[in-house]
Scaffold this motif. Sequence first.
Motif, mmCIF file in Angstrom:
data_model
loop_
_atom_site.group_PDB
_atom_site.id
_atom_site.type_symbol
_atom_site.label_atom_id
_atom_site.label_comp_id
_atom_site.label_asym_id
_atom_site.label_seq_id
_atom_site.Cartn_x
_atom_site.Cartn_y
_atom_site.Cartn_z
ATOM 1 N N GLN A 3 -40.095 62.662 76.164
ATOM 2 C CA GLN A 3 -39.239 63.077 75.064
ATOM 3 C C GLN A 3 -37.802 62.698 75.386
ATOM 4 O O GLN A 3 -37.391 62.678 76.550
ATOM 5 C CB GLN A 3 -39.369 64.587 74.891
ATOM 6 N N GLU A 5 -33.873 63.756 74.300
ATOM 7 C CA GLU A 5 -33.057 64.751 73.588
ATOM 8 C C GLU A 5 -31.581 64.420 73.767
ATOM 9 O O GLU A 5 -31.118 64.187 74.885
ATOM 10 C CB GLU A 5 -33.348 66.162 74.101
ATOM 11 N N ARG A 7 -27.782 65.892 72.829
ATOM 12 C CA ARG A 7 -27.115 67.126 72.417
ATOM 13 C C ARG A 7 -25.611 66.910 72.282
ATOM 14 O O ARG A 7 -24.932 66.616 73.263
ATOM 15 C CB ARG A 7 -27.362 68.233 73.446
ATOM 16 N N SER A 23 -26.570 64.953 67.555
ATOM 17 C CA SER A 23 -27.696 65.664 68.168
ATOM 18 C C SER A 23 -28.992 65.134 67.570
ATOM 19 O O SER A 23 -29.111 64.988 66.347
ATOM 20 C CB SER A 23 -27.591 67.174 67.938
ATOM 21 N N ASN A 25 -33.474 64.944 68.494
ATOM 22 C CA ASN A 25 -34.628 65.178 69.352
ATOM 23 C C ASN A 25 -35.722 64.173 68.996
ATOM 24 O O ASN A 25 -36.180 64.131 67.846
ATOM 25 C CB ASN A 25 -35.151 66.608 69.182
ATOM 26 N N GLU A 27 -39.442 63.010 69.748
ATOM 27 C CA GLU A 27 -40.671 63.490 70.372
ATOM 28 C C GLU A 27 -41.334 62.398 71.203
ATOM 29 O O GLU A 27 -41.202 61.202 70.923
ATOM 30 C CB GLU A 27 -41.644 63.983 69.299
ATOM 31 N N GLU A 28 -42.075 62.837 72.211
ATOM 32 C CA GLU A 28 -42.792 61.917 73.088
ATOM 33 C C GLU A 28 -43.748 61.033 72.283
ATOM 34 O O GLU A 28 -44.497 61.514 71.431
ATOM 35 C CB GLU A 28 -43.579 62.731 74.119
ATOM 36 N N SER A 64 -37.335 66.005 81.240
ATOM 37 C CA SER A 64 -36.585 67.213 81.610
ATOM 38 C C SER A 64 -35.311 66.884 82.383
ATOM 39 O O SER A 64 -34.572 67.790 82.785
ATOM 40 C CB SER A 64 -37.476 68.134 82.457
ATOM 41 N N ARG A 66 -31.565 65.485 82.956
ATOM 42 C CA ARG A 66 -30.277 65.140 82.358
ATOM 43 C C ARG A 66 -29.800 63.854 83.036
ATOM 44 O O ARG A 66 -29.669 63.799 84.260
ATOM 45 C CB ARG A 66 -29.266 66.262 82.585
ATOM 46 N N THR A 186 -42.623 56.114 74.004
ATOM 47 C CA THR A 186 -41.492 56.550 73.187
ATOM 48 C C THR A 186 -40.540 55.368 72.993
ATOM 49 O O THR A 186 -40.165 54.702 73.954
ATOM 50 C CB THR A 186 -40.749 57.701 73.886
#
Length: 364
Positions: A3, A5, A7, A23, A25, A27-28, A64, A66, A186
Motif C-alpha cells: 500500500q 499512503e 499524508r 493526501s 491512499n 490500496e495494495e 508500513s 515512512r 501496486t
Amino acid sequence: MSQVEIRELRKSYGALEILHGVSLNIEEGKFVVLVGPSGCGKSTLLRMLAGLETVTSGDIFIGSDRVNDTQPKDRNIAMVFQSYALYPHMTVAENMSFSLRLKQESPAVIEREVKRAAEILGLTPLLPRYPRQLSGGQRQRVAMGRAIVRNPQVFLFDEPLSNLDAKLRVQMRAEIKQLHQRLGTTTVYVTHDQIEAMTMADEIVVMRDGKIEQLGAPLELYDRPESVFVASFIGSPSMNLLHGSVVTKDGAFGVKVSNGDVLPLDGDWSKSVGKFVTYGIRPEDISLGRDDLKVRVDVIEPTGPETQVLGTIGDDKVTVLLKARADYTPDATVGFAIDQSRVHIFDAESGRRLASSSQKALAH
C-alpha cells in the motif's frame, strides 16, 4: 506489493508551492493514474514517491515504512521514464540486469529474472540487441523489463507512452494493463492523456494546481464529475458546457442559454431559479429527435461508424456525436434531442456540481 499512503504532502521551491497538502491512499495491488494538465503537480508527486524530489512537509509511506528520508535505491520501487533511459552501449539483457548487477546478485539469479521478464514482455529474441537496433515500442518494453526484474513493491510510470505514435500507444496501453493484471503490483501512473487514464486505471486522481480535484473509478468520474474542470477534462470528445441561467417555462424548469433557447431540466430546480449555471451534456447523450437543442452546424466530421457534428449555440461551441451517418449543410440549424437524465449542472461562479431539490432529497 504494498500500500502507498500520502499524508498532507507539500512541495515548495522557495516561495513557490507546487503541492498544497495532498493526501492519498493507494490500496495494495491497485493501478492508480494521476492525470491533469501540465504544471498541475502530478509528475512532482510521482518523483517524490520515487525519492527523486525531497519532501517539504508531510509523509510518504510504502507499506508500513515512512520513506521521506529513504534513498531511492532503498525504497523497493521501480520507475519507468518517458525517455526510456536505456544505456546505449549495453545490450537489452545488460540493460535489464543492470540493477541486479549493482546489487551484486548471483549470475543464476540475474539470468533467471531477466529470462522471466523477457518472456513476460516478448523480448527473448531481442536480448542480444542494442537500443539503437530497437523500435520505440521495443525500447519501452525493455524499460519495463528493467523494472520487472527488481520485483518491486511499487511500479511508477512517468508518461511512458508520450514518445510513441498513436497506434503504438494503443498497443502499449494494453500491454501495460495486461502486465499489471499478471503481476498485480501496486502501480502509480502519470499521464496528461485522459484516454490512457480511463482505459487503464482502477482509480483516477484528477489533479489541478497542486491539489486533488476529484478521485474515483473511471466511470464514476465520467458519469458524475464534481466540477466543470473534471467534466471538461474527462471524456473525449469533451463534455459540452453551455452558459445560462435557471428559468421556469410552461411549468417546467430549464436553462436559458445565450441564444435565448431554454434547454430542458429534470427535477425540481425551484431554489435555483435565476441562478447562473453551466449546463453540461456529453456529445453522445445528444441524438436525433426532439428539438431540445438547436445547433448551427459549422463542420461535419464523418468517421465511418459515427458522425461528429461541430456547431454553435449562441456564444458556445457544441459537439454532437451521432451513431449514424449524417450530411448537414454548414450554417444550417438542426434540432437534436437531449437525454435529460444525463444532464450535469454546475454553479457558474464556483464551477462545482449542483443538484436539484429532488436529487438532494434522494441523497439524504
